[in-house]
Design a protein around this motif. Structure first.
Motif, short mmCIF file in Angstrom:
data_model
loop_
_atom_site.label_atom_id
_atom_site.label_comp_id
_atom_site.label_asym_id
_atom_site.label_seq_id
_atom_site.Cartn_x
_atom_site.Cartn_y
_atom_site.Cartn_z
N GLN A 124 0.81 -1.22 0.00
CA GLN A 124 0.00 0.00 0.00
C GLN A 124 0.84 1.27 0.00
OE1 GLN A 124 -2.78 0.29 3.26
NE2 GLN A 124 -3.64 2.24 2.54
N TRP A 125 1.91 1.29 0.81
CA TRP A 125 2.63 2.54 1.02
C TRP A 125 3.98 2.62 0.33
CZ3 TRP A 125 -0.54 6.04 2.59
CH2 TRP A 125 -1.61 5.71 3.41
N TYR A 126 4.61 1.50 0.06
CA TYR A 126 5.93 1.50 -0.58
C TYR A 126 5.77 1.32 -2.09
CZ TYR A 126 8.48 1.52 3.85
OH TYR A 126 9.02 1.88 5.07
N GLN A 127 5.11 2.29 -2.68
CA GLN A 127 4.83 2.29 -4.11
C GLN A 127 5.42 3.54 -4.75
OE1 GLN A 127 3.38 -0.02 -6.07
NE2 GLN A 127 3.27 -1.39 -4.29
N PRO A 128 5.81 3.48 -6.03
CA PRO A 128 6.40 4.66 -6.68
C PRO A 128 5.55 5.91 -6.56
CG PRO A 128 6.73 2.72 -8.04
CD PRO A 128 5.85 2.28 -6.89
N ASN A 129 4.23 5.77 -6.62
CA ASN A 129 3.39 6.97 -6.55
C ASN A 129 3.31 7.56 -5.14
OD1 ASN A 129 1.76 5.12 -5.29
ND2 ASN A 129 0.13 5.16 -6.82
N ASN A 130 3.93 6.88 -4.15
CA ASN A 130 3.96 7.40 -2.78
C ASN A 130 5.39 7.77 -2.37
OD1 ASN A 130 2.67 8.01 -0.24
ND2 ASN A 130 3.64 6.17 0.60
N ILE A 131 6.30 7.78 -3.35
CA ILE A 131 7.72 8.06 -3.06
C ILE A 131 8.12 9.37 -3.75
CG2 ILE A 131 10.10 7.26 -3.23
CD1 ILE A 131 9.02 4.39 -3.38
N THR A 132 8.51 10.35 -2.95
CA THR A 132 9.02 11.62 -3.49
C THR A 132 10.54 11.58 -3.41
OG1 THR A 132 7.06 12.83 -2.76
CG2 THR A 132 9.04 14.12 -3.22
N THR A 133 11.19 11.85 -4.52
CA THR A 133 12.65 11.81 -4.59
C THR A 133 13.21 13.23 -4.53
OG1 THR A 133 12.54 9.82 -5.97
CG2 THR A 133 14.64 10.99 -5.91
N LEU A 134 14.06 13.47 -3.52
CA LEU A 134 14.66 14.78 -3.31
C LEU A 134 16.16 14.66 -3.53
CD1 LEU A 134 12.69 14.95 -0.05
CD2 LEU A 134 12.26 16.62 -1.84
N ILE A 135 16.71 15.46 -4.43
CA ILE A 135 18.12 15.34 -4.82
C ILE A 135 18.84 16.65 -4.51
CG2 ILE A 135 19.70 14.91 -6.72
CD1 ILE A 135 17.16 13.44 -8.02
N TYR A 136 19.78 16.57 -3.59
CA TYR A 136 20.58 17.73 -3.16
C TYR A 136 21.95 17.62 -3.82
CZ TYR A 136 23.20 20.77 0.09
OH TYR A 136 23.99 21.75 0.66
N SER A 137 22.25 18.54 -4.69
CA SER A 137 23.50 18.44 -5.45
C SER A 137 23.81 19.79 -6.10
CB SER A 137 23.38 17.35 -6.52
OG SER A 137 24.52 17.31 -7.33
N ASP A 138 25.06 19.96 -6.51
CA ASP A 138 25.43 21.14 -7.28
C ASP A 138 25.46 20.84 -8.78
OD1 ASP A 138 27.62 19.48 -7.46
OD2 ASP A 138 29.11 21.02 -6.97
N SER A 139 24.99 19.63 -9.12
CA SER A 139 25.08 19.17 -10.51
C SER A 139 23.70 18.82 -11.07
CB SER A 139 26.01 17.96 -10.60
OG SER A 139 25.91 17.34 -11.86
N ALA A 140 23.28 19.55 -12.08
CA ALA A 140 22.03 19.23 -12.75
C ALA A 140 22.15 17.91 -13.50
CB ALA A 140 21.66 20.35 -13.73
N GLN A 141 23.35 17.59 -13.93
CA GLN A 141 23.58 16.31 -14.62
C GLN A 141 23.34 15.14 -13.66
OE1 GLN A 141 27.57 15.73 -16.03
NE2 GLN A 141 27.09 13.81 -17.09
N PHE A 142 23.81 15.26 -12.41
CA PHE A 142 23.57 14.21 -11.44
C PHE A 142 22.08 14.05 -11.17
CE2 PHE A 142 22.87 12.81 -7.04
CZ PHE A 142 23.54 11.59 -7.07
#
Length: 589
Positions: A167-185
């Motif tokens: 129910q809860w560990y599904q892609p539509n319930n996962i927000t990905t936050l990326i902290y980086s100085d690289s847009a390529q990363f």
């Protein structure tokens, strides 16, 4: 599909961080969300070794972990090496989507690792008091404790775990936050997660057939329940304890305590925490007042006042020395022969004290001080996006005053100790089966080799060892080259409100054997001649076996004061651990 957010770290940052944020509601006090978090690190089809996380955190330039705030769980990884971090993201995401677990590994994690963790926490008297209050609180605002308690964690079945993750560990319930100085990363990370969202979910469904799920559930219900009808009995017992009649409360059972609770919107938390000492003084030194900073499902936090035992018939005066703004008529003499009147007076004085404060609402932010800069920044960023972690809009003074005047009343009495002896029987069987499977898999060595450290063996090194946990540093301070092993027993009670079970036994007794739970923290100072083989030892699955088999809550190697240490926390096999340290450093080389 997942949401992706890029957080620009600026040109001065060398570390990249990736955080997965999942909404993970608590399932009452069962600790089911806690179990799901642990099992996400246990293994997956792509990363089949149970010690993958430990070897990576110990030997590679990467940090992988998770934390829970409000109703969200944050899984995260940080590294200066972008390629290492991308593979760590792969490992994490595969674990999040995996639901294919064996009965044995669930039992070892649930009744071993997590039970040891909870018992360690509950050995702290302040934590234990809060736990006892929560377990008997039936108010509509009552907390649902995501971590669970030693009395409840064993009730979670493998089917409940799989259903929760479904129910809860599904892609539509996962927000990905990326902290980086690289847009390529950012783009590379997005590609990895997007691909895995489809591929991993499909492979997990293929591997987990309905027939296998039903079979595992049936077996676990027979072998792994706390006892027949355990959850029903537990609910009945807690309900009975929480609804004691007034006649029983008034003096017939001296162990019963009164609990008064005020619930406030979270926007007043910061201001009230600054007044906690004043409130404690007003409540009286014979009583215990504290603020529980956790936010419940309604967006509120609790102020708890626990009366002295059974409101013993001793006249005492409520202090108002710290309340110059209050008039002298708020001083009340407790009437020794009237409990109800005394409680009403106590409620009135504390409520009046609360109402006298000029508490201004403030926007709360999650406490991220213990996390790396990038992880903390990502969590704070996410807090701005969600209503669950955002401040309640309660700027009106009337909202504060309404909370100050509304008090709930409950009772606190002794709780039964968890039936650890039954859990031990499950663990013994699970360890035996787990070991048998491990021996059977020895023919396929690839199943015993961690993928991350194998792929990045050129980065493996002792320079990546973490710092020794603060909890264990006093033990390390008392080691020498002659006395390299040092241990201390965890407090000799699970909680000050527990009734020890006479049936509880353990194979290796220690000085706290009367408690029904035997565990210790320990450190082992590694000699210089042993350090040359340490890297190979830490990469071997046998070193991590005490942790993967549920003997302890934490195990590892760390640095402290220019020395290297092995360490363990909440370890239930302490009688053998010193000898094990000698052997593991000599045999696994």
């Amino acid at each position: 599909m997942s949401e992706f957010h890029f957080i620009d770290a600026g040109s001065g940052s060398k570390v990249h961080s990736v955080v997965f944020a999942l909404k993970t509601p608590a399932a009452g006090h069962t600790g089911l969300s806690h179990l799901a978090e642990h099992m996400s690190f246990r293994r997956s089809h792509q990363y089949p070794t149970a010690h993958e996380l430990f070897t990576a955190n110990t030997l590679l330039p990467v940090t992988i972990n998770a934390t829970t705030l409000a109703e969200y769980t944050f899984f995260f990884a940080s590294s200066e090496k972008a390629n290492v971090l991308l593979d760590a993201v792969n490992y994490l995401y595969c674990g999040l989507l995996n639901r294919d677990y064996g009965i044995d590994e669930v039992i070892l994690e649930r009744d071993g690792v997590i039970f040891n963790e909870l018992a360690m926490l509950e050995a702290n008297s302040d934590y234990a008091l809060n736990a006892a209050i929560r377990l008997t609180d039936t108010n509509k605002n009552a907390y649902q404790h995501a971590g669970g308690f030693t009395q409840t964690i064993g009730s979670n079945s493998i089917q409940a775990l799989q259903d929760y993750k479904r129910q809860w560990y599904q892609p539509n319930n996962i927000t990905t936050l990326i902290y980086s100085d690289s847009a390529q990363f950012f783009e590379q990370c997005k590609e990895v997660v997007t691909a895995l969202s489809a591929e991993t979910a499909l492979s997990a469904e293929t591997a987990l057939s309905e027939k296998a799920a039903l079979s595992e559930e049936s077996t676990l219900n027979r072998n792994a329940s706390l006892s027949p009808h355990a959850s029903q009995r537990e609910h009945s017992q807690l309900s009975k304890e929480a609804s004691l009649d007034a006649q029983t409360i008034k003096g017939k059972n001296e162990s019963i305590k009164h609990v008064l609770t005020w619930w406030f919107p979270q926007c007043f938390l910061k201001g009230l925490l600054q007044q906690e000492a004043t409130l404690s003084t007003v409540a009286g030194l014979e009583n215990t007042l504290f603020i529980d900073p956790e936010i419940n499902q309604q967006g509120n936090f609790a102020i708890r006042l626990v009366t002295n035992e059974a409101m013993k018939e001793l006249a005492s005066e409520l202090s108002i020395e710290a309340l110059p703004k209050l008039s002298q008529n708020l001083t009340h003499k407790l009437v020794s022969d009237n409990y109800d009147k005394r409680l009403q007076q106590l409620k009135h004085v504390v409520s009046a004290c609360l109402a006298s404060f000029d508490i201004r609402p403030s926007k709360p932010m999650p406490d991220t001080d213990k996390h790396a800069e990038g992880v903390g920044a990502a969590i704070r960023y996410f807090a701005q996006l969600t209503d669950a972690l955002r401040s309640n809009k309660c700027a009106a003074k009337s909202a504060y005053l309404a909370s100050a005047s509304k008090v709930s009343h409950s009772y606190l009495r002794a709780l039964p100790s968890p039936e650890k002896s039954i859990a031990l029987e499950r663990i013994r069987k699970a360890r035996k089966d787990f070991s048998a499977k491990a021996c059977a898999s020895n023919s396929d060595q690839s199943l015993l080799i961690p993928r991350l450290t194998s792929k990045y063996r050129h980065f493996v090194g002792l320079e990546h060892l973490p710092a020794l946990p603060r909890l264990l540093r006093p033990l390390a301070n008392n080691t020498t080259n002659l006395k390299r092993f040092n241990a201390e027993h965890i407090a000799s009670h699970l909680t000050p409100f527990s009734i020890p079970s006479p049936s509880i036994t353990l194979e290796s007794a220690s000085s706290n054997s009367a408690s029904g739970y035997l565990a210790s923290h320990w450190v082992y100072r590694i000699a210089l001649y042993q350090q040359s083989r340490l890297q190979a030892v830490l990469a071997h699955h046998l070193f991590w076996q005490p942790r993967t088999s549920g003997e302890c809550y934490a195990l590892g190697a760390a640095t402290y004061e220019n020395n290297l240490f092995l360490f363990g926390a909440s370890d239930t096999n302490i009688t053998e651990r010193e000898n094990w340290c000698h052997k593991v450093l000599s045999i696994l080389s």
